[in-house]
Design an enzyme around this catalytic site. Structure first.
Site, PDB file in Angstrom:
ATOM      1  N   TRP A 102      -1.643  -9.600   1.812  1.00 44.94           N
ATOM      2  CA  TRP A 102      -0.732  -8.459   1.693  1.00 44.94           C
ATOM      3  C   TRP A 102      -0.450  -7.832   3.033  1.00 44.94           C
ATOM      4  O   TRP A 102       0.682  -7.420   3.299  1.00 44.94           O
ATOM      5  CB  TRP A 102      -1.224  -7.448   0.649  1.00 44.94           C
ATOM      6  CG  TRP A 102      -1.078  -8.009  -0.730  1.00 44.94           C
ATOM      7  CD1 TRP A 102      -2.072  -8.384  -1.586  1.00 44.94           C
ATOM      8  CD2 TRP A 102       0.166  -8.343  -1.389  1.00 44.94           C
ATOM      9  NE1 TRP A 102      -1.534  -8.915  -2.729  1.00 44.94           N
ATOM     10  CE2 TRP A 102      -0.171  -8.904  -2.645  1.00 44.94           C
ATOM     11  CE3 TRP A 102       1.506  -8.235  -1.048  1.00 44.94           C
ATOM     12  CZ2 TRP A 102       0.801  -9.342  -3.559  1.00 44.94           C
ATOM     13  CZ3 TRP A 102       2.483  -8.669  -1.952  1.00 44.94           C
ATOM     14  CH2 TRP A 102       2.117  -9.214  -3.182  1.00 44.94           C
ATOM     15  N   ASP A 174      -1.684   0.892   2.551  1.00 45.42           N
ATOM     16  CA  ASP A 174      -1.319   0.397   1.229  1.00 45.42           C
ATOM     17  C   ASP A 174      -2.574   0.441   0.348  1.00 45.42           C
ATOM     18  O   ASP A 174      -3.501  -0.341   0.540  1.00 45.42           O
ATOM     19  CB  ASP A 174      -0.804  -1.044   1.383  1.00 45.42           C
ATOM     20  CG  ASP A 174      -0.475  -1.711   0.056  1.00 45.42           C
ATOM     21  OD1 ASP A 174      -0.706  -1.095  -1.007  1.00 45.42           O
ATOM     22  OD2 ASP A 174       0.008  -2.861   0.087  1.00 45.42           O
ATOM     23  N   LYS A 198      -1.850  -1.171 -11.277  1.00 46.91           N
ATOM     24  CA  LYS A 198      -3.253  -1.579 -11.320  1.00 46.91           C
ATOM     25  C   LYS A 198      -4.123  -0.423 -11.821  1.00 46.91           C
ATOM     26  O   LYS A 198      -4.780  -0.536 -12.836  1.00 46.91           O
ATOM     27  CB  LYS A 198      -3.693  -2.058  -9.943  1.00 46.91           C
ATOM     28  CG  LYS A 198      -2.854  -3.258  -9.488  1.00 46.91           C
ATOM     29  CD  LYS A 198      -2.950  -3.482  -8.010  1.00 46.91           C
ATOM     30  CE  LYS A 198      -1.848  -4.372  -7.472  1.00 46.91           C
ATOM     31  NZ  LYS A 198      -1.754  -5.688  -8.092  1.00 46.91           N
TER      32      LYS A 198
HETATM   33  N1  PMP Z   1       0.188  -4.610  -1.806  1.00 47.90           N
HETATM   34  C1  PMP Z   1      -0.905  -4.927  -2.512  1.00 47.90           C
HETATM   35  C2  PMP Z   1      -2.256  -4.578  -1.972  1.00 47.90           C
HETATM   36  C3  PMP Z   1      -0.764  -5.562  -3.758  1.00 47.90           C
HETATM   37  O1  PMP Z   1      -1.845  -5.890  -4.469  1.00 47.90           O
HETATM   38  C4  PMP Z   1       0.525  -5.854  -4.258  1.00 47.90           C
HETATM   39  C5  PMP Z   1       0.749  -6.483  -5.601  1.00 47.90           C
HETATM   40  N2  PMP Z   1      -0.231  -7.197  -6.150  1.00 47.90           N
HETATM   41  C6  PMP Z   1       1.626  -5.509  -3.475  1.00 47.90           C
HETATM   42  C7  PMP Z   1       1.416  -4.889  -2.265  1.00 47.90           C
HETATM   43  C8  PMP Z   1       3.019  -5.781  -3.933  1.00 47.90           C
HETATM   44  O2  PMP Z   1       3.366  -5.049  -5.033  1.00 47.90           O
HETATM   45  P1  PMP Z   1       4.803  -5.215  -5.699  1.00 47.90           P
HETATM   46  O3  PMP Z   1       4.992  -6.664  -5.966  1.00 47.90           O
HETATM   47  O4  PMP Z   1       4.726  -4.398  -6.923  1.00 47.90           O
HETATM   48  O5  PMP Z   1       5.799  -4.705  -4.720  1.00 47.90           O
END
Ligand code: PMP
Length: 362
Positions: A102, A174, A198
Site C-alpha cells: 500500500w 493511511d 475494515k
Molecule cells: N490503504 C490500505 C492500508 C488498504 O488496506 C487499502 C484497501 N485494502 C487501501 C489503501 C485502498 O483502499 P480502497 O481500495 O478502498 O481505495
C-alpha cells in the site's frame, strides 16, 4: 444457525449488533417512514446523524478542535492522489516511507502530482520490518511525510507514532486497516485518513482528519470533491455523500462506545493477535516471516509449509465455520484479519483449527 467467523481483510466483518440494527431499521429509519438510503442528505434526520457521527469520532479519537473531520468518497486510494494535491501545492515535494504494497501504491500515485522522495524503504528486507524512523531521510522542503500505519497485505504495523527528523513537515498516514483499533494521538499528525470498510463499517466512506492549518495549500487544479478546504466548508457535502456508509459508520461508533471505547478495543486486539501469532509460531507447519516488533495486530498473513494444502485448508476452515482466510492474491497463503468486530472466541476457534489441521495433515 450460527454465523461463521469472517476473517476477511475488507470489506470485512461488521459487529453483529450493528447488522441487527441495520436489518431492523432498513425499511423505516428513525421514524421517518423511509429507509436511510431513501432520503435527502440535507434533511434534518440525516444532518442529525452526520452531527452524531462526527461527535462520536471526535470523542473516541480525542480529535483536537483545530482539526476538521471530512467524510469523503473514493476510498483510501483517492487519498493517495488527494494528499499530494491538497498539501504539496504547485511544484511541491513530499517524502514517503515504503513498507509494502500500500505504501508503494501511494508512492506511485503521488508521483503524478508532486516530486516524491522515498525517505526509507524496507523493500530490501522483503518488507518484513519497518525502517527505523531515526534513519528516515526526509527531503528538505517536503510538504509532508507519508507512511502507511498498517500494511494490510504484508501484515506490518507501526506500533508507535514515528518521530523522524522531518524539519517540521507534518506526518500524513493511511490508517485504513487499523483506525479505531486502539487510541490514536491525532494531534501528532497533519492528516490521518482511512477507508471505512475494515473497522468503521462498509465501503464508500473515507474519513480524512486534517489539521486546519493545512487547508490552504492545495494545487489550483484540485477538483472540488477531493479538495479538503471545499469539503470542510461544505461539511463534507460538496457532493452527495454515501449516506448508507455514513449511517453504518455511526452505528459502528455507537457500538464501540457501548463496548467501552478504544482502550477496550486495544486490549482485546492485543490478546487476539497474541493468541493467533502464538498458534502460528508454535510449529514450522505455519509461517509468518514478519519481524515480531512490527507484526500487525489487524492482519496476520501466514503460509502453510506445504503449498499444496492451501485449498484443503480453506475448504476445511469453511466447514469449521471460519471464512475469509484466503491470502491476498499477490502473496498467496492465508491471512486472518482481526478487526474490532472479530470476537476473541473467534480467534480461539481459529487457533484450535490451526492445530487440528496440522495434526491431521501435517
Ligand atoms: N490503504 C490500505 C492500508 C488498504 O488496506 C487499502 C484497501 N485494502 C487501501 C489503501 C485502498 O483502499 P480502497 O481500495 O478502498 O481505495
Amino acid at each position: 444457525m450460527e454465523r461463521p467467523v469472517n476473517f476477511s481483510a475488507g470489506p470485512a466483518a461488521v459487529p453483529e449488533p450493528v447488522l441487527h440494527r441495520i436489518r431492523e431499521e432498513l425499511g423505516d429509519w428513525d421514524g421517518t417512514g423511509a429507509s436511510v438510503v431513501e432520503q435527502s442528505h440535507r434533511g434534518a434526520p440525516f444532518l442529525d446523524l452526520a452531527a452524531r457521527l462526527e461527535e462520536r469520532l471526535r470523542r473516541l479519537l480525542g480529535i483536537p478542535r483545530d482539526y476538521r473531520v471530512l467524510l469523503l468518497q473514493g476510498g483510501a486510494q483517492m487519498q493517495f492522489a488527494a494528499v499530494p494535491l491538497n498539501l504539496a501545492g504547485e511544484g511541491g515535494s513530499a517524502s514517503y516511507v515504503d513498507t509494502g504494497s500500500w505504501s508503494s501504491r501511494a508512492i506511485d500515485e503521488a508521483r503524478r502530482f508532486c516530486r516524491v522522495r522515498v525517505a526509507a524503504s524496507s523493500e530490501e528486507d522483503k518488507y518484513r520490518s519497518i525502517p527505523s524512523p531515526e534513519k528516515w531521510k526526509v527531503a528538505p522542503g517536503s510538504a509532508y511525510v507519508h507512511f502507511v500505519a498498517n500494511e494490510t497485505i504484508g501484515g506490518v504495523e507501526f506500533h508507535e507514532v514515528p518521530a523522524p527528523d522531518a524539519g517540521g513537515a507534518p506526518l500524513v498516514a493511511d490508517f485504513s486497516s487499523n483506525i479505531l483499533s486502539r487510541p490514536l494521538e491525532v494531534g501528532r499528525f497533519g492528516v490521518v485518513y482511512a477507508g471505512a470498510q475494515k473497522n468503521m463499517g462498509v465501503s464508500g466512506l473515507t474519513v480524512v482528519i486534517v489539521d486546519e492549518a493545512l487547508l490552504d495549500r492545495a494545487h489550483p487544479l484540485t477538483p472540488t470533491v477531493v479538495r479538503y478546504a471545499d469539503q470542510a466548508r461544505a461539511d463534507s457535502m460538496a457532493n452527495t455523500p454515501c449516506t448508507f456508509a455514513w449511517y453504518v459508520a455511526a452505528l459502528v461508533l455507537e457500538w464501540i462506545e457501548a463496548e467501552g471505547g478504544l482502550a477496550i478495543m486495544a486490549a482485546r486486539n492485543d490478546r487476539k493477535a497474541a493468541r493467533l501469532y502464538k498458534a502460528v509460531d508454535a510449529t514450522d507447519f505455519y509461517q509468518n516471516p514478519i519481524a515480531p516488533a512490527c507484526r500487525s495486530r489487524m492482519n496476520v498473513p501466514f503460509l502453510l509449509a506445504e503449498k499444496g494444502l492451501d485449498e484443503a485448508f480453506l475448504d476445511e476452515a469453511r466447514e469449521a465455520g471460519l471464512i475469509g482466510l484466503k491470502g491476498h492474491r499477490s502473496v498467496g497463503g492465508m491471512r486472518a484479519s482481526l478487526y474490532n468486530a472479530i470476537p476473541e472466541s473467534g480467534v480461539e476457534r481459529l487457533a484450535a483449527f490451526l492445530s487440528d489441521f496440522e495434526r491431521r495433515r501435517g
